[in-house]
Scaffold this active site. Sequence first.
Site, mmCIF file in Angstrom:
data_model
loop_
_atom_site.group_PDB
_atom_site.id
_atom_site.type_symbol
_atom_site.label_atom_id
_atom_site.label_comp_id
_atom_site.label_asym_id
_atom_site.label_seq_id
_atom_site.Cartn_x
_atom_site.Cartn_y
_atom_site.Cartn_z
ATOM 1 N N ALA A 120 0.877 -1.176 0.000
ATOM 2 C CA ALA A 120 0.000 0.000 0.000
ATOM 3 C C ALA A 120 0.911 1.222 0.000
ATOM 4 O O ALA A 120 0.988 1.981 0.959
ATOM 5 C CB ALA A 120 -0.923 0.003 1.201
ATOM 6 N N ILE A 121 1.653 1.352 -1.103
ATOM 7 C CA ILE A 121 2.585 2.481 -1.224
ATOM 8 C C ILE A 121 1.796 3.793 -1.241
ATOM 9 O O ILE A 121 2.228 4.806 -0.699
ATOM 10 C CB ILE A 121 3.424 2.359 -2.529
ATOM 11 C CG1 ILE A 121 4.162 1.014 -2.611
ATOM 12 C CG2 ILE A 121 4.396 3.532 -2.669
ATOM 13 C CD1 ILE A 121 5.200 0.763 -1.555
ATOM 14 N N GLY A 122 0.636 3.749 -1.879
ATOM 15 C CA GLY A 122 -0.180 4.958 -1.942
ATOM 16 C C GLY A 122 0.258 5.893 -3.058
ATOM 17 O O GLY A 122 0.119 7.111 -2.949
ATOM 18 N N LEU A 123 0.775 5.315 -4.113
ATOM 19 C CA LEU A 123 1.122 6.077 -5.321
ATOM 20 C C LEU A 123 2.090 7.227 -5.066
ATOM 21 O O LEU A 123 1.949 8.320 -5.609
ATOM 22 C CB LEU A 123 -0.152 6.570 -6.029
ATOM 23 C CG LEU A 123 -1.032 5.442 -6.579
ATOM 24 C CD1 LEU A 123 -2.348 5.984 -7.118
ATOM 25 C CD2 LEU A 123 -0.323 4.647 -7.663
ATOM 26 N N ASN A 138 2.894 5.847 -16.800
ATOM 27 C CA ASN A 138 1.720 5.425 -16.038
ATOM 28 C C ASN A 138 1.263 6.633 -15.218
ATOM 29 O O ASN A 138 2.078 7.337 -14.635
ATOM 30 C CB ASN A 138 2.123 4.254 -15.134
ATOM 31 C CG ASN A 138 0.964 3.741 -14.291
ATOM 32 O OD1 ASN A 138 0.497 4.401 -13.368
ATOM 33 N ND2 ASN A 138 0.517 2.542 -14.600
ATOM 34 N N CYS A 185 -5.914 1.572 -8.969
ATOM 35 C CA CYS A 185 -5.110 1.441 -7.745
ATOM 36 C C CYS A 185 -6.019 1.256 -6.538
ATOM 37 O O CYS A 185 -6.868 2.102 -6.263
ATOM 38 C CB CYS A 185 -4.219 2.649 -7.516
ATOM 39 S SG CYS A 185 -3.247 2.417 -6.019
ATOM 40 N N LYS A 201 -5.264 0.531 -17.839
ATOM 41 C CA LYS A 201 -4.937 -0.560 -16.911
ATOM 42 C C LYS A 201 -6.141 -0.878 -16.038
ATOM 43 O O LYS A 201 -6.606 -0.041 -15.261
ATOM 44 C CB LYS A 201 -3.734 -0.154 -16.050
ATOM 45 C CG LYS A 201 -3.257 -1.274 -15.140
ATOM 46 C CD LYS A 201 -1.858 -1.012 -14.682
ATOM 47 C CE LYS A 201 -1.364 -2.074 -13.735
ATOM 48 N NZ LYS A 201 0.004 -1.806 -13.305
ATOM 49 N N GLY A 203 0.616 -9.908 -13.869
ATOM 50 C CA GLY A 203 0.195 -10.568 -12.633
ATOM 51 C C GLY A 203 0.943 -11.854 -12.413
ATOM 52 O O GLY A 203 0.650 -12.873 -13.025
HETATM 53 C C1 LIG Z 1 5.133 -2.040 -4.822
HETATM 54 C C2 LIG Z 1 4.158 -1.929 -5.962
HETATM 55 C C3 LIG Z 1 3.809 -0.670 -6.460
HETATM 56 C C4 LIG Z 1 2.912 -0.555 -7.521
HETATM 57 N N1 LIG Z 1 2.614 0.691 -8.026
HETATM 58 C C5 LIG Z 1 1.778 0.799 -9.100
HETATM 59 C C6 LIG Z 1 1.521 2.074 -9.696
HETATM 60 O O1 LIG Z 1 2.046 3.107 -9.284
HETATM 61 N N2 LIG Z 1 0.677 2.121 -10.760
HETATM 62 C C7 LIG Z 1 0.091 0.986 -11.285
HETATM 63 O O2 LIG Z 1 -0.650 1.079 -12.264
HETATM 64 N N3 LIG Z 1 0.353 -0.232 -10.756
HETATM 65 C C8 LIG Z 1 1.165 -0.348 -9.693
HETATM 66 N N4 LIG Z 1 1.440 -1.591 -9.167
HETATM 67 C C9 LIG Z 1 0.813 -2.798 -9.762
HETATM 68 C C10 LIG Z 1 1.773 -3.508 -10.723
HETATM 69 O O3 LIG Z 1 2.127 -2.675 -11.794
HETATM 70 C C11 LIG Z 1 1.139 -4.809 -11.260
HETATM 71 O O4 LIG Z 1 -0.056 -4.498 -11.946
HETATM 72 C C12 LIG Z 1 0.816 -5.800 -10.150
HETATM 73 O O5 LIG Z 1 1.810 -5.798 -9.158
HETATM 74 C C13 LIG Z 1 0.619 -7.238 -10.666
HETATM 75 O O6 LIG Z 1 1.785 -7.721 -11.297
HETATM 76 P P1 LIG Z 1 2.906 -8.622 -10.524
HETATM 77 O O7 LIG Z 1 2.149 -9.726 -9.833
HETATM 78 O O8 LIG Z 1 3.813 -9.119 -11.604
HETATM 79 O O9 LIG Z 1 3.582 -7.731 -9.557
HETATM 80 C C14 LIG Z 1 2.336 -1.734 -8.095
HETATM 81 C C15 LIG Z 1 2.699 -2.987 -7.590
HETATM 82 C C16 LIG Z 1 3.600 -3.111 -6.545
HETATM 83 C C17 LIG Z 1 3.967 -4.472 -6.039
#
Ligand SMILES: Cc1cc2nc3c(=O)[nH]c(=O)nc-3n(C[C@H](O)[C@H](O)[C@H](O)COP(=O)(O)O)c2cc1C
Length: 300
Positions: A69-72, A98, A128, A163, A241
């Site tokens: 839960a980075i919170g963007l 993005n 998000c 997305k 994912g």
């Molecule tokens: C730490 C972290 C930060 C993320 N920040 C964003 C973000 O800023 N914008 C976004 O569209 N997705 C964000 N995501 C989602 C990822 O881009 C991705 O859609 C999601 O983690 C699923 O893919 P994965 O299982 O390969 O990680 C974040 C994921 C993680 C783990």
Amino acid sequence: MRYSLTIRDEVFANRVMVASGTFGYGLEFNDYFPVNRLGGICVKGLSLKGSLGNKMPRITETYGGMLNAIGLQNVGVATFIQEKLPRLQDLGAAVIANFYGNTLEEYAECARALSVDGVKALEMNISCPNVKEGGIAFGSSVEATRKVVEAVRAVTEKPLIVKLSPNVADIRPFAEAATLGGADSLSLINTLIGMAIDVKTRLPKIANITGGLSGPAIKPVGVRMVFQASQVTDLPLIGIGGIMNRDDALEYMLAGAAAVQVGTANFVDPCAALTILEELEAYFDDNRIDLNEFVGGVKV
Ligand SMILES: Cc1cc2nc3c(=O)[nH]c(=O)nc-3n(C[C@H](O)[C@H](O)[C@H](O)COP(=O)(O)O)c2cc1C
């Protein structure tokens, strides 16, 4: 360019990208491998003013994945364009910006501001789960999805990737709405909403209480949603994912993904995306398989 992918009028050199939020702004990773090898780098989600993100702790490991839960947290569009983008351009990286907004107008303003040289495509995050307004309010209503995509489409000629959120009962109407709104491509999935509790302290493991689940644990959900989306849209799909290796990427492609994004795997191995790219290319070459026929080739 056998492995290239065209979205709108932009050609991406290959089918392996890195997922937003898991690769920073791409710059540090160039110490590990030339990041211009990647088909695309989705940078950390940008907003007009930037954000400090949520309170710590913001990350915890779970079985087969992680909750965040980075919170963007991000530097904001202006700082990105001034400080990060020129360096990414110097590296020859295929930059996918993005972004997210709190309102329809903010989405449009962000997209307009990011429609500059050096940005190859826009990826709008309407999914998000970790901030009150940042996208999920749009991404969980079919009508709002179409409207926000239309608003962004109206202000940019850049390839527009939308997305999608997996936190919906049926992904299909959302894929249709984004297509109708004017998307050029859909990327899916973002994280699934989850929660973890420390049984000793009885406290949630992350300060935000809930967070987004990513990593191998979510792969079957992502593969299912890509498959379902491919049934209702002809747009190129980007599968995300839990992609940790070549076969995970191939699975997404069989389900209908024209390209993939590697996310959580980057935290385990900063070279994961490059390895997957090289192994994918070898797979198609060695087996003389036509990539375009392979995509969507699941036998159902
Ligand atoms: C730490 C972290 C930060 C993320 N920040 C964003 C973000 O800023 N914008 C976004 O569209 N997705 C964000 N995501 C989602 C990822 O881009 C991705 O859609 C999601 O983690 C699923 O893919 P994965 O299982 O390969 O990680 C974040 C994921 C993680 C783990």
